[in-house]
Design a protein around this motif. Structure first.
Motif, short mmCIF file in Angstrom:
data_model
loop_
_atom_site.label_atom_id
_atom_site.label_comp_id
_atom_site.label_asym_id
_atom_site.label_seq_id
_atom_site.Cartn_x
_atom_site.Cartn_y
_atom_site.Cartn_z
N VAL A 449 0.93 -1.16 0.04
CA VAL A 449 -0.14 -0.19 -0.11
C VAL A 449 0.84 1.19 -0.13
CG1 VAL A 449 -1.84 1.13 1.11
CG2 VAL A 449 -1.90 -1.08 1.09
N PHE A 450 0.53 2.28 -1.04
CA PHE A 450 1.67 3.48 -1.22
C PHE A 450 0.41 4.59 -0.88
CE2 PHE A 450 3.37 -0.19 -3.04
CZ PHE A 450 4.82 0.32 -2.91
N ALA A 451 1.20 5.79 -0.83
CA ALA A 451 0.00 6.98 -0.72
C ALA A 451 0.85 8.23 -1.36
CB ALA A 451 -0.11 7.22 0.62
N ALA A 452 0.08 9.06 -1.73
CA ALA A 452 0.61 10.12 -2.48
C ALA A 452 0.00 11.39 -2.68
CB ALA A 452 1.09 9.62 -4.23
N GLY A 453 0.57 12.30 -2.63
CA GLY A 453 -0.36 13.80 -2.78
C GLY A 453 -0.47 14.46 -1.55
N ASP A 454 -1.63 14.95 -1.31
CA ASP A 454 -2.06 15.66 -0.24
C ASP A 454 -2.28 14.86 1.00
OD1 ASP A 454 -1.75 17.93 -1.90
OD2 ASP A 454 -4.00 18.52 -1.90
N ILE A 455 -2.64 13.68 0.71
CA ILE A 455 -3.02 12.88 1.87
C ILE A 455 -1.76 12.49 2.57
CG2 ILE A 455 -2.92 10.79 0.73
CD1 ILE A 455 -5.44 11.68 3.36
N VAL A 456 -0.62 12.69 1.90
CA VAL A 456 0.62 12.48 2.68
C VAL A 456 1.36 13.91 2.98
CG1 VAL A 456 2.99 11.63 2.54
CG2 VAL A 456 1.15 10.50 1.45
N ARG A 457 1.46 14.98 2.15
CA ARG A 457 2.09 15.96 2.53
C ARG A 457 1.02 17.29 3.03
NH1 ARG A 457 5.53 18.23 -0.72
NH2 ARG A 457 6.13 16.37 -2.06
N GLY A 458 -0.16 16.92 3.06
CA GLY A 458 -1.19 17.98 3.49
C GLY A 458 -1.57 18.86 2.33
N ALA A 459 -2.46 19.66 2.32
CA ALA A 459 -2.68 20.51 1.42
C ALA A 459 -1.79 21.19 0.79
CB ALA A 459 -4.02 21.27 1.86
N SER A 460 -1.62 21.05 -0.59
CA SER A 460 -0.57 21.71 -1.36
C SER A 460 -0.88 21.79 -2.81
CB SER A 460 0.68 20.65 -1.44
OG SER A 460 1.85 21.26 -1.81
N LEU A 461 -0.13 21.88 -3.47
CA LEU A 461 -0.09 22.40 -5.02
C LEU A 461 -0.58 21.16 -6.01
CD1 LEU A 461 2.63 25.10 -5.39
CD2 LEU A 461 0.21 25.49 -4.84
N VAL A 462 -1.07 21.30 -7.05
CA VAL A 462 -1.24 20.39 -7.91
C VAL A 462 0.08 19.75 -8.51
CG1 VAL A 462 -1.90 19.92 -10.38
CG2 VAL A 462 -3.65 21.26 -8.61
N VAL A 463 0.83 20.59 -8.70
CA VAL A 463 2.36 20.03 -9.28
C VAL A 463 2.97 19.07 -8.25
CG1 VAL A 463 3.76 22.07 -8.45
CG2 VAL A 463 4.64 20.76 -10.57
N TRP A 464 2.80 19.50 -7.02
CA TRP A 464 3.58 18.43 -6.08
C TRP A 464 2.74 17.17 -6.11
CZ3 TRP A 464 8.13 18.67 -4.18
CH2 TRP A 464 8.82 19.83 -3.81
N ALA A 465 1.44 17.08 -6.24
CA ALA A 465 0.71 15.83 -6.26
C ALA A 465 0.90 15.26 -7.61
CB ALA A 465 -0.80 16.16 -6.35
N ILE A 466 1.25 15.76 -8.69
CA ILE A 466 1.72 15.20 -9.95
C ILE A 466 2.98 14.36 -9.53
CG2 ILE A 466 2.42 15.28 -12.35
CD1 ILE A 466 0.35 17.77 -12.45
N LYS A 467 4.06 15.16 -8.91
CA LYS A 467 5.53 14.66 -8.62
C LYS A 467 5.27 13.48 -7.91
CE LYS A 467 9.93 15.46 -6.61
NZ LYS A 467 9.87 14.17 -6.16
N ASP A 468 4.34 13.38 -6.69
CA ASP A 468 4.29 12.53 -5.78
C ASP A 468 3.54 11.38 -6.50
OD1 ASP A 468 5.12 14.11 -4.00
OD2 ASP A 468 3.23 14.53 -2.92
N GLY A 469 2.52 11.42 -7.45
CA GLY A 469 2.10 10.36 -8.18
C GLY A 469 3.00 9.64 -9.03
N ARG A 470 3.86 10.33 -9.60
CA ARG A 470 4.95 9.82 -10.52
C ARG A 470 6.00 8.92 -9.89
NH1 ARG A 470 5.50 12.12 -15.93
NH2 ARG A 470 7.68 11.79 -16.04
N ASP A 471 6.19 9.67 -8.77
CA ASP A 471 7.23 8.81 -7.81
C ASP A 471 6.93 7.52 -7.31
OD1 ASP A 471 9.33 10.98 -8.30
OD2 ASP A 471 8.78 11.95 -6.23
N CYS A 472 5.49 7.72 -6.76
CA CYS A 472 4.89 6.39 -6.34
C CYS A 472 4.87 5.41 -7.32
CB CYS A 472 3.61 6.77 -5.74
SG CYS A 472 3.66 7.30 -3.96
N ALA A 473 4.55 5.90 -8.68
CA ALA A 473 4.22 4.69 -9.63
C ALA A 473 5.48 4.19 -9.94
CB ALA A 473 3.90 5.75 -11.04
N ALA A 474 6.64 4.74 -9.84
CA ALA A 474 8.11 4.15 -10.01
C ALA A 474 8.32 3.34 -8.92
CB ALA A 474 9.10 5.17 -10.11
N ALA A 475 7.99 3.64 -7.50
CA ALA A 475 8.23 2.72 -6.51
C ALA A 475 7.28 1.53 -6.60
CB ALA A 475 8.02 3.39 -5.08
#
Length: 489
Positions: A449-475
């Motif tokens: 089970v992995f997690a990405a975006g605002d549910i991990v870092r708190g309310a933030s920017l769309v660009v950070w969510a995209i980065k987190d999603g891409r990083d999680c996909a690689a993991a």
């Protein structure tokens, strides 16, 4: 040098795409900036100084190769520019529209620091990908080979969709579960069309569906489908729900009719833009037409609310913020746009209570009649807090009544209590309620089970969510490969 395409910042001035007049743009929910013509996009891209150490790139969460695609644009090699842009960013046409470039890439542009005006990075980025869609350069998702492993993604916002895109391109079978009836999350229902027209989001949704991503919509995990059922169906699960719990007010009268959450207000407006029949909008509950509107908050969500209210036909729109202009978290560009459109900002102001009788200033009783106003406390800035921002302090006895028929609470978002909502044991969360996950891989306390975006870092920017999603996909790809290797032994 003859034929030099770049470093034109000394002779070519910064020039944003034409902005529609305030009178024109407040009549609809269309985007406020017009598109660059090809020659203008090339001209503005040519202003880039091609820095040896590009601060624009290092201050972009995705580390986009900005100087490279600016140079390719200036040279007229637009398809190559798109390919370079797309290589690091799943949704460049979205980031080009809604990223706060003034705080990220453009705000750190070297020629901006030297006084020549930043390169219009966001506008060029938008132009590149919009042209790519028009020219057919955006290719369908077609994996070279299909794989048997499957991944379930909970949340169809930018983080979940970015992960879905990357996983599907590697042949993984991907299913996305979302509570709404359309994918896109806050891209679809939270951000107004004047910043991000919805056909832009729907194009990406169509691309993902055409590429084989399965969407299970109108699905509330924990109610319609259990988390354990999703986990049992897939080889890995990504939690990318975002944060939807609204920070609330506990002031006297805060539960009165006429005081609404920003997420409800913006969702209703966006649904109407899609042509949906929205009962709360039709009844006037979530409609600012003919009303005096007060929005409480100073972030980008507050800016979305005040500008939406203007377009809905409010008679007046005021934004209360407890600090001053220099200390507000929202984009200064958005503040300027709002002021041009007729929004009044009331700085150093905070709500004290809500009243149905403007003369009733010292009575803490519950409101029994229609909302009539907000009692506003005046503030001053005191000593800096732990973050370095000056803390607002109450000025005793300095209050007044701001008339209001509709108050929108835009105070930010917090994570929902997922372990309780989903009935999940062992899913660890932080003291803020966000899912505890490895910062690089997104791995949680539950295997697979992995997690990405605002549910991990708190309310933030769309660009950070995209980065987190891409990083999680690689993991996740690494995790699936390791699991496959163990199974093969």
């Amino acid at each position: 040098m003859a034929g030099q395409k770049m470093l034109k910042f000394t002779t070519v001035s910064r020039d944003m795409p034409e902005k529609r007049s305030a009178d024109d743009r407040t009549e609809d929910f269309g985007e406020i900036y017009r598109e660059y013509a090809t020659a203008k996009a090339e001209e503005q891209a040519s202003r880039c100084s091609q820095c040896g150490v590009p601060y624009c790139q290092s201050h972009c969460p995705l580390h986009n190769n900005i100087p490279d695609w600016l140079r390719l644009t200036a040279e007229g090699r637009l398809q190559e520019a798109y390919e370079v842009s797309q290589a690091t960013n799943t949704f460049p046409e979205i980031c080009g529209r809604i990223c706060p470039q003034d705080r990220l890439c453009e705000g750190n542009c070297v020629i901006e620091q030297s006084g020549h005006g930043t390169v219009t990075i966001g506008a060029v980025e938008k132009y590149i990908t919009d042209t790519a869609f028009d020219e057919g350069w955006v290719k369908p998702i077609r994996p070279h080979a299909e794989r048997t492993e499957s991944v379930g993604i909970i949340g169809a916002g930018p983080g979940g969709l970015a992960a879905a895109d990357m996983l599907r391109r590697q042949g993984i079978q991907v299913t996305v579960y979302d509570r709404y009836d359309r994918g896109g999350g806050l891209l679809t229902y939270g951000i107004p069309g004047f910043k991000l027209e919805k056909d832009v989001v729907m194009k990406r949704m169509a691309q993902l569906e055409d590429g084989g991503v399965e969407f299970v919509l109108n699905c509330n995990v924990g109610e319609d489908l259990s988390f354990d059922a999703i986990r049992g169906k897939h080889d890995a699960v990504l939690i990318a729900t975002g944060v939807y719990k609204t920070r609330d007010l506990d002031n006297p009268g805060a539960e009165a009719d006429g005081i609404v959450r920003a997420i409800d207000y913006l969702t209703a407006s966006n649904r109407v833009s899609f042509g949906d029949d929205v009962a709360e909008y039709n009844s006037g509950e979530l409609n600012a037409a003919g009303k005096k509107v007060v929005v409480i908050g100073g972030g980008d969500t507050a800016m979305d609310c005040v500008r939406t209210a203007i377009r809905q036909g409010a008679t007046s729109v005021k934004c209360l913020y407890r600090r001053d202009r220099n200390n507000m978290p929202g984009s200064q560009r958005e503040v300027q746009n709002a002021e041009e459109e007729g929004v009044e900002f009331v700085w150093l102001s905070a709500p004290k209570m809500f009243v149905d009788d403007a003369a009733n200033l010292n009575d803490d009783r519950a409101i029994s009649g229609p909302l009539r106003g907000v009692v506003v406390d005046k503030m001053r800035l005191g000593q800096p807090d732990a973050t370095g921002r000056q803390s607002p302090e109450l000025i005793d006895g300095a209050h007044y009544v701001e008339e209001a028929d509709l108050v929108v609470k835009a105070l930010g978002f917090e994570p929902e209590d997922l372990p309780t909502l989903w009935g999940v044991e062992g899913l660890e969360v932080t003291r803020w309620g966000t899912v505890k996950a490895d910062f690089t891989t997104g791995r949680t306390s539950l295997d697979g089970v992995f997690a990405a975006g605002d549910i991990v870092r708190g309310a933030s920017l769309v660009v950070w969510a995209i980065k987190d999603g891409r990083d999680c996909a690689a993991a996740i790809l690494d995790y699936l490969s390791q699991a496959g290797a163990v199974a093969a032994e």
